[in-house]
Scaffold this motif. Structure first.
Motif, mmCIF file in Angstrom:
data_model
loop_
_atom_site.group_PDB
_atom_site.id
_atom_site.type_symbol
_atom_site.label_atom_id
_atom_site.label_comp_id
_atom_site.label_asym_id
_atom_site.label_seq_id
_atom_site.Cartn_x
_atom_site.Cartn_y
_atom_site.Cartn_z
ATOM 1 N N ASP A 165 0.834 -1.213 0.000
ATOM 2 C CA ASP A 165 0.000 0.000 0.000
ATOM 3 C C ASP A 165 0.864 1.257 0.000
ATOM 4 O OD1 ASP A 165 -2.322 -1.476 -0.004
ATOM 5 O OD2 ASP A 165 -2.589 -1.408 2.181
ATOM 6 N N GLU A 166 1.957 1.224 0.759
ATOM 7 C CA GLU A 166 2.864 2.371 0.790
ATOM 8 C C GLU A 166 3.508 2.599 -0.575
ATOM 9 O OE1 GLU A 166 5.277 5.547 2.436
ATOM 10 O OE2 GLU A 166 3.282 4.678 2.759
ATOM 11 N N VAL A 167 3.867 1.506 -1.260
ATOM 12 C CA VAL A 167 4.434 1.623 -2.600
ATOM 13 C C VAL A 167 3.434 2.271 -3.548
ATOM 14 C CG1 VAL A 167 5.135 0.282 -4.629
ATOM 15 C CG2 VAL A 167 6.107 -0.246 -2.384
ATOM 16 N N LYS A 168 2.172 1.834 -3.478
ATOM 17 C CA LYS A 168 1.141 2.425 -4.344
ATOM 18 C C LYS A 168 1.003 3.919 -4.081
ATOM 19 C CE LYS A 168 -1.667 -1.783 -4.817
ATOM 20 N NZ LYS A 168 -2.968 -2.430 -4.467
ATOM 21 N N ARG A 169 1.049 4.300 -2.813
ATOM 22 C CA ARG A 169 0.941 5.722 -2.481
ATOM 23 C C ARG A 169 2.125 6.508 -3.040
ATOM 24 N NH1 ARG A 169 2.917 9.362 0.789
ATOM 25 N NH2 ARG A 169 4.384 7.910 1.752
ATOM 26 N N LEU A 170 3.321 5.965 -2.850
ATOM 27 C CA LEU A 170 4.515 6.652 -3.339
ATOM 28 C C LEU A 170 4.509 6.795 -4.850
ATOM 29 C CD1 LEU A 170 7.140 4.948 -1.014
ATOM 30 C CD2 LEU A 170 6.617 7.395 -1.064
#
Length: 501
Positions: A327-332
């Motif tokens: 999820d953090e990767v998608k946000r970044l």
């Protein structure tokens, strides 16, 4: 424009340079209380209006890639973005004179100085090519000589923003770069690589030693024609005091066929090192050799420079929340934080493999995202083994003609092209072409175009001409004669015919 504020932070002071791609100003950074240099580019002056927004996006991405290269011979990039109609690049302000002015002030240029400058440039190119980045516009105006004799290379990455796919012509029909320093494959619109910068280094060395570039003329087309067809005058005919090994090196760097040039900046440095002046030998008020014994020697082949290809990050501690990390990767990625996303993906892969199994669908999806993000971040050296592994695994399940397996191989070919290995890239594109010709006409035409550019890059101009003429015929049948793709091909062919004729 004097006094204009850029991004509410940088106050422009004095115009110190101007060219076809923009202006360079001294400026004051109000936040950090320092002098900086600001380069302004106008996308609408360099590309069709429809491509201006795409150029803005590429510009920021390219600045991120070039900012990863840390080397004392490269100007430091502080900031980048857009302000109104302008793209801006904020850089370290470098005291000194550009190499063109330095040459004019010290004519004839001591050949020991020329060797010292070229050796420092080899160190810079070795770090840059390891990323990999190709400068595309190495020339004396893009090299600063500082008061202590060290040199600093400017404009890294700017030419690649204007020429993002390594071959495209600008809307004026001219290839990106300076004609006097342009390699034959670059002039013809072929794929460029580290070998292209080495040719420019040869031109620069010839100019330092003889006082003039090897090929000049009244028109850009005439200059490029001479690059393609005329042999350079050996510098010892113009200046007998130049050592024979130095003359031989310049001629190798100026070889028409990229495969006949030195293999890389490391080889050029090794040839220059024995010619460097002895410790303490000085000439005149400025000694470019003072910083030199072997301080900034380029990294040897097979050894990753700290600034170029960083090792993959270590895996996270046991118990990491893979789903939260994804999820953090998608946000970044949504916010443009590609480099940080790469680090997280590389870090969670070991944990995901431990939790779900090395060959699980979850790990496969993560590896695909990791490879794609590495490519988006310009880290082709790290992306290549991931793509080859993905291609092998997919082909083992579904065969080499499977759509995904083909895509992985196609992306691997792109990595090889960016890494400056045109022969390997050519072989990879040729391997996937028959499958695309059977199932995907548009991709097949694009692959054939890449093959044509790579044939130019390896010096096979006859085969490249046949490739482009056949491609133009098929593209006109597929899209019509006025579609942008055949129009671009026609212009490229006309230019190649002009230059070769």
């Amino acid at each position: 424009m004097n006094g204009r504020m850029i991004a509410d932070r940088y106050e422009l002071s004095a115009l110190i340079g101007q060219g076809g791609m923009g202006q360079v100003w001294t400026a004051y950074d109000g936040r950090l209380d320092r002098r900086v240099a600001v380069k302004l580019l106008r996308p609408d002056h360099m590309a069709a209006a429809t491509a201006a927004e795409e150029m803005r996006r590429r510009f920021v991405r390219e600045c991120r890639v070039t900012a990863q290269v840390c080397h004392p011979g490269l100007v430091t990039v502080h900031d980048a973005g857009s302000d109104g109609d302008d793209l801006y690049l904020v850089m370290q302000y470098v005291e000194g004179a550009d190499l063109a002015d330095h040459l004019a002030e010290h004519d004839p240029y001591p050949w020991e100085w020329a060797v010292s400058v070229a050796a420092q440039l080899c160190s810079v190119l070795g770090a840059v090519h390891a990323v990999p980045i190709v400068h595309r516009d190495l020339k004396p105006r893009n090299v600063m000589v500082k008061p202590d004799g060290t040199v600093t290379v400017l404009d890294l990455g700017v030419a690649s923003v204007i020429d993002s796919d390594t071959t495209r012509l600008t809307h004026t029909g001219s290839p990106v770069g300076s004609p006097g320093y342009m390699a034959p494959e670059q002039a013809l619109g072929g794929a460029v690589g580290p070998y292209t910068d080495l040719y420019a280094l040869g031109v620069l060395l010839h100019e330092l030693l003889s006082g003039d570039v090897p090929f000049s003329g009244s028109t850009a087309l005439g200059v490029l024609h001479r690059h393609l067809h005329e042999a350079p005058v050996p510098v010892r005919r113009l200046r007998p005091d130049v050592p024979e090994p130095l003359e031989a090196l310049v001629l190798r760097l100026l070889a028409k066929d990229p495969q006949h040039r030195p293999s890389g900046a490391q080889e050029v440095y090794a040839a220059l090192a024995p010619l460097l002046p002895a410790r303490g030998a000085t000439r005149g008020p400025l000694d470019p050799t003072r910083p030199f014994l072997r301080p900034h020697a380029p990294w040897p082949d097979g050894t990753a420079a700290p600034s170029g290809t960083a090792p993959a990050p270590a895996g996270p501690p046991p118990g990491v929340d893979v789903a939260a990390a994804v999820d953090e990767v998608k946000r970044l990625l949504g916010e443009g934080g590609i480099t940080r996303a790469v680090d997280i993906l590389g870090g969670i892969l070991p944990a995901a493999a431990a939790q779900h199994g090395e060959h699980s669908q979850v790990v496969r999806i993560l590896r695909k995202q990791y490879a794609a993000t590495l490519m988006d971040d310009g880290q082709y050296r790290r992306a290549l083994p991931e793509l080859r592994r993905l291609a092998q695994e997919r082909a083992a399940e579904a065969g080499w003609t499977d759509t995904q397996a083909l895509q992985f191989r196609h992306d691997a070919a792109q990595c090889l092209e960016h890494l400056g290995d045109p022969s390997a890239a050519l072989a990879e594109y040729r391997a996937v072409l028959p499958s695309y010709e059977a199932a995907d006409r548009d991709r097949a035409l694009q692959v054939r175009q890449r093959i044509g550019h790579l044939l130019l890059a390896v010096g096979d101009h006859t085969a490249a001409g046949h490739q482009f003429r056949s491609l133009l015929y098929d593209a006109e049948r597929a899209y019509g004669p006025y579609h942008p793709f055949p129009v671009e091909l026609r212009r490229a062919l006309e230019r190649q015919q002009q230059l070769r004729g």
